[in-house]
Design a protein around this motif. Structure first.
Motif, PDB file in Angstrom:
ATOM      1  N   ALA A 150      -6.476   7.236   9.324  1.00  0.00           N
ATOM      2  CA  ALA A 150      -5.231   6.466   9.327  1.00  0.00           C
ATOM      3  C   ALA A 150      -5.099   5.642  10.595  1.00  0.00           C
ATOM      4  O   ALA A 150      -4.663   4.482  10.554  1.00  0.00           O
ATOM      5  CB  ALA A 150      -4.038   7.413   9.180  1.00  0.00           C
ATOM      6  N   LEU A 151      -5.488   6.221  11.726  1.00  0.00           N
ATOM      7  CA  LEU A 151      -5.407   5.484  12.983  1.00  0.00           C
ATOM      8  C   LEU A 151      -6.321   4.264  12.966  1.00  0.00           C
ATOM      9  O   LEU A 151      -5.930   3.169  13.403  1.00  0.00           O
ATOM     10  CB  LEU A 151      -5.775   6.406  14.148  1.00  0.00           C
ATOM     11  CG  LEU A 151      -5.835   5.745  15.531  1.00  0.00           C
ATOM     12  CD1 LEU A 151      -4.461   5.254  15.948  1.00  0.00           C
ATOM     13  CD2 LEU A 151      -6.391   6.719  16.562  1.00  0.00           C
ATOM     14  N   LEU A 152      -7.529   4.423  12.454  1.00  0.00           N
ATOM     15  CA  LEU A 152      -8.459   3.292  12.395  1.00  0.00           C
ATOM     16  C   LEU A 152      -7.988   2.237  11.391  1.00  0.00           C
ATOM     17  O   LEU A 152      -8.151   1.033  11.623  1.00  0.00           O
ATOM     18  CB  LEU A 152      -9.862   3.787  12.030  1.00  0.00           C
ATOM     19  CG  LEU A 152     -10.526   4.702  13.061  1.00  0.00           C
ATOM     20  CD1 LEU A 152     -11.888   5.166  12.554  1.00  0.00           C
ATOM     21  CD2 LEU A 152     -10.666   3.989  14.401  1.00  0.00           C
ATOM     22  N   LEU A 153      -7.394   2.670  10.288  1.00  0.00           N
ATOM     23  CA  LEU A 153      -6.897   1.706   9.302  1.00  0.00           C
ATOM     24  C   LEU A 153      -5.737   0.891   9.848  1.00  0.00           C
ATOM     25  O   LEU A 153      -5.563  -0.276   9.458  1.00  0.00           O
ATOM     26  CB  LEU A 153      -6.466   2.442   8.024  1.00  0.00           C
ATOM     27  CG  LEU A 153      -7.607   2.969   7.147  1.00  0.00           C
ATOM     28  CD1 LEU A 153      -7.043   3.817   6.013  1.00  0.00           C
ATOM     29  CD2 LEU A 153      -8.420   1.814   6.580  1.00  0.00           C
ATOM     30  N   LEU A 158       0.814  -1.208   0.000  1.00  0.00           N
ATOM     31  CA  LEU A 158       0.000   0.000   0.000  1.00  0.00           C
ATOM     32  C   LEU A 158       0.852   1.264   0.000  1.00  0.00           C
ATOM     33  O   LEU A 158       0.430   2.301  -0.507  1.00  0.00           O
ATOM     34  CB  LEU A 158      -0.934  -0.006   1.214  1.00  0.00           C
ATOM     35  CG  LEU A 158      -2.004  -1.102   1.211  1.00  0.00           C
ATOM     36  CD1 LEU A 158      -2.857  -1.029   2.467  1.00  0.00           C
ATOM     37  CD2 LEU A 158      -2.885  -0.999  -0.024  1.00  0.00           C
ATOM     38  N   THR A 159       2.039   1.196   0.581  1.00  0.00           N
ATOM     39  CA  THR A 159       2.911   2.372   0.552  1.00  0.00           C
ATOM     40  C   THR A 159       3.330   2.698  -0.874  1.00  0.00           C
ATOM     41  O   THR A 159       3.447   3.872  -1.257  1.00  0.00           O
ATOM     42  CB  THR A 159       4.154   2.131   1.419  1.00  0.00           C
ATOM     43  OG1 THR A 159       3.744   1.847   2.763  1.00  0.00           O
ATOM     44  CG2 THR A 159       5.062   3.350   1.431  1.00  0.00           C
ATOM     45  N   ALA A 160       3.534   1.649  -1.670  1.00  0.00           N
ATOM     46  CA  ALA A 160       3.972   1.875  -3.057  1.00  0.00           C
ATOM     47  C   ALA A 160       2.837   2.351  -3.963  1.00  0.00           C
ATOM     48  O   ALA A 160       3.088   3.101  -4.916  1.00  0.00           O
ATOM     49  CB  ALA A 160       4.570   0.588  -3.623  1.00  0.00           C
ATOM     50  N   GLY A 161       1.587   1.921  -3.672  1.00  0.00           N
ATOM     51  CA  GLY A 161       0.511   2.247  -4.594  1.00  0.00           C
ATOM     52  C   GLY A 161      -0.674   2.946  -3.985  1.00  0.00           C
ATOM     53  O   GLY A 161      -1.751   2.955  -4.593  1.00  0.00           O
ATOM     54  N   ALA A 162      -0.527   3.526  -2.801  1.00  0.00           N
ATOM     55  CA  ALA A 162      -1.669   4.168  -2.140  1.00  0.00           C
ATOM     56  C   ALA A 162      -2.022   5.475  -2.846  1.00  0.00           C
ATOM     57  O   ALA A 162      -1.151   6.264  -3.217  1.00  0.00           O
ATOM     58  CB  ALA A 162      -1.348   4.428  -0.679  1.00  0.00           C
ATOM     59  N   ARG A 163      -3.337   5.699  -3.009  1.00  0.00           N
ATOM     60  CA  ARG A 163      -3.820   6.946  -3.585  1.00  0.00           C
ATOM     61  C   ARG A 163      -4.497   7.824  -2.542  1.00  0.00           C
ATOM     62  O   ARG A 163      -4.769   8.997  -2.823  1.00  0.00           O
ATOM     63  CB  ARG A 163      -4.804   6.647  -4.728  1.00  0.00           C
ATOM     64  CG  ARG A 163      -4.175   5.900  -5.894  1.00  0.00           C
ATOM     65  CD  ARG A 163      -5.184   5.688  -7.008  1.00  0.00           C
ATOM     66  NE  ARG A 163      -4.570   4.994  -8.135  1.00  0.00           N
ATOM     67  CZ  ARG A 163      -5.222   4.665  -9.253  1.00  0.00           C
ATOM     68  NH1 ARG A 163      -6.516   4.998  -9.372  1.00  0.00           N
ATOM     69  NH2 ARG A 163      -4.600   4.036 -10.221  1.00  0.00           N
ATOM     70  N   SER A 164      -4.784   7.277  -1.393  1.00  0.00           N
ATOM     71  CA  SER A 164      -5.420   8.035  -0.322  1.00  0.00           C
ATOM     72  C   SER A 164      -4.376   8.418   0.716  1.00  0.00           C
ATOM     73  O   SER A 164      -3.535   7.575   1.097  1.00  0.00           O
ATOM     74  CB  SER A 164      -6.530   7.208   0.327  1.00  0.00           C
ATOM     75  OG  SER A 164      -6.999   7.813   1.507  1.00  0.00           O
ATOM     76  N   PRO A 165      -4.378   9.654   1.193  1.00  0.00           N
ATOM     77  CA  PRO A 165      -3.407  10.040   2.225  1.00  0.00           C
ATOM     78  C   PRO A 165      -3.534   9.204   3.499  1.00  0.00           C
ATOM     79  O   PRO A 165      -2.528   8.848   4.110  1.00  0.00           O
ATOM     80  CB  PRO A 165      -3.736  11.512   2.482  1.00  0.00           C
ATOM     81  CG  PRO A 165      -4.441  11.975   1.265  1.00  0.00           C
ATOM     82  CD  PRO A 165      -5.189  10.787   0.760  1.00  0.00           C
TER      83      PRO A 165
END
Length: 447
Positions: A372-375, A254-261
């Motif tokens: 982000a915390l919940l994810l 997900l770090t390489a392809g994440a589109r959401s902050p």
């Protein structure tokens, strides 16, 4: 050690308001641990066949009392895990004092030992309070335990703070305080052998399939208890490994392809410390396996008893009461595990408060930090909870084959992992009120 204990006591007395909630949580955990241990000592002090008006005769026979004692002792595992979480978050709040100790010449190991010993006074207060409550309940029951039980009570009250300090020291084993006030944890490279998350449950399933032919023999009843223990241990270990392995995998991908902050921030956190999720969810995954299996076993057992007939209402009440008390024990373990998860989420925020403050100062909305915390909890917990639910259903199916091989077992126990997953997200959300304070730009002063 005496000097370290004296320093820890001095630091505890000098705690400010922000730290009293940590001390209160530690004392509450010690109170619960003391109550469970005192109840186990009281039940184990009874000898022979007796008549106790509790639970429709649940404590009358020695074998039944042994099971009750074992259940009470197993409940201590999540409680001490909760105390370990409290020690970690306490150490992060006290990082500047730890840095001062390092500047004064203390070694990193000595600083960790002092931080662990700081939990001992709060645990002692909780243990004494637990004994006072237990003594009041015991006096109200009108029963006087034998002298040996009172000796056990003293050992419990004095032993709980000692064990809590040891657990705190184990929880802080990777925490290092540096002289300039920076607190970090030693790195732990994720193990690439993610297949163990599936190999261990596969061994359990193979063992269950191997004993299925015994379901029609009388020897099957003796095979079932050790088989259940094997399944619970293997699936719990597999779920724990799945939490860490999936966190590492999702963090990289997900770090390489994440589109959401929010996804990018959560994935970066998972990649940085993938096994933090496994540490926080360990007790909850075990409870998920046990709770799912217990829900199925309870349903099959009561249905079989009603179908066989020949039982008086008193006998049925005896079995129902025993099952209900076991379910209550599972709920207590779930509640303690959720409290530990909530404390772990708060500890994660406190550890990263400078990074959060930098992100907030750079313009990252608080809503993004909240998601982000919940994810961070939701992403690695999903596959681990699924595997734990499969383990519990395996126990349910094995028991159904032993008891009622001609009927199709119910799928209702599958709701247990769903409920645990939702409860974990709610527990993680309880730390969100701290986000406003931890992400305040004033925290940048201490970088």
């Amino acid at each position: 050690m005496r000097t370290d204990a004296r320093i820890a006591w001095t630091l505890t007395r000098g705690s400010d308001r922000r730290e009293w909630w940590r001390i209160a949580l530690t004392a509450a955990g010690a109170l619960l641990a003391t109550g469970l241990a005192l109840a186990a000592v009281t039940v184990s002090s009874v000898s022979g066949q007796v008549s106790i008006a509790f639970g429709h005769g649940l404590l009358n026979a020695p074998g039944q009392r042994t099971g009750v004692v074992a259940t009470l002792l197993l409940l201590l595992v999540p409680v001490f895990g909760f105390l370990g979480q409290c020690a970690r978050i306490g150490a992060v709040h006290r990082d500047r004092r730890m840095a001062a100790l390092r500047l004064a010449g203390a070694s990193p190991r000595q600083v960790r030992r002092i931080a662990a010993l700081e939990s001992a006074p709060a645990c002692l207060v909780g243990a004494v309070a637990g004994f006072a409550v237990f003594a009041a309940v015991l006096a109200g029951s009108g029963r006087t335990p034998p002298p040996a039980a009172w000796a056990g009570f003293v050992v419990v009250v004095l032993g709980v703070p000692v064990v809590a300090a040891l657990v705190s020291g184990f929880a802080l084993r990777k925490v290092i305080a540096e002289p300039l006030g920076r607190l970090r944890r030693t790195g732990h490279r994720p193990d690439r052998r993610t297949s163990l998350a599936f190999v261990l449950p596969a061994i359990g399933v193979a063992a269950a399939a191997a004993v299925f032919p015994l379901s029609g023999d009388s020897s099957g009843g003796g095979t079932f208890p050790p088989l259940v223990l094997l399944l619970v241990l293997l699936f719990s270990a597999g779920a724990l490994w799945a939490a860490g392995a999936s966190a590492a995998f999702m963090g990289r991908r997900l770090t390489a392809g994440a589109r959401s902050p929010a996804v990018l921030i959560a994935a970066s956190r998972l990649r940085e410390d993938p096994w933090a999720a496994a540490r926080a969810h360990a007790a909850l995954l075990l409870v998920t396996v046990v709770g799912t299996g217990f829900a199925g076993v309870r349903e099959v057992m009561l249905a079989a008893l009603r179908k066989q007939g020949g039982y008086s209402p008193v006998d049925l009440d005896f079995y129902t009461t025993g099952l209900d008390l076991t379910g209550a024990a599972v709920l207590v373990a779930l509640f303690v595990g959720l409290c530990g998860l909530a404390v772990g989420a708060a500890e994660s925020l406190a550890t990263r408060r400078r990074g959060l403050a930098a992100q907030a100062a750079a313009g990252v909305p608080r809503a993004v930090l909240t998601r982000a915390l919940l994810l961070e909890t939701a992403l690695p917990l999903a596959p681990a909870t699924l595997l734990a639910g499969v383990g519990g259903m395996t126990v349910h199916l094995v028991y159904a084959v032993f008891v009622t091989p001609d009927s199709f077992p119910s799928m209702l126990p599958l709701l247990v992992p769903v409920g645990v997953y939702a409860a974990c997200l709610l527990a993680a959300a309880t730390s969100l009120p701290l986000l406003r304070r931890m992400a305040h730009p004033a925290e940048l002063r201490f970088t």
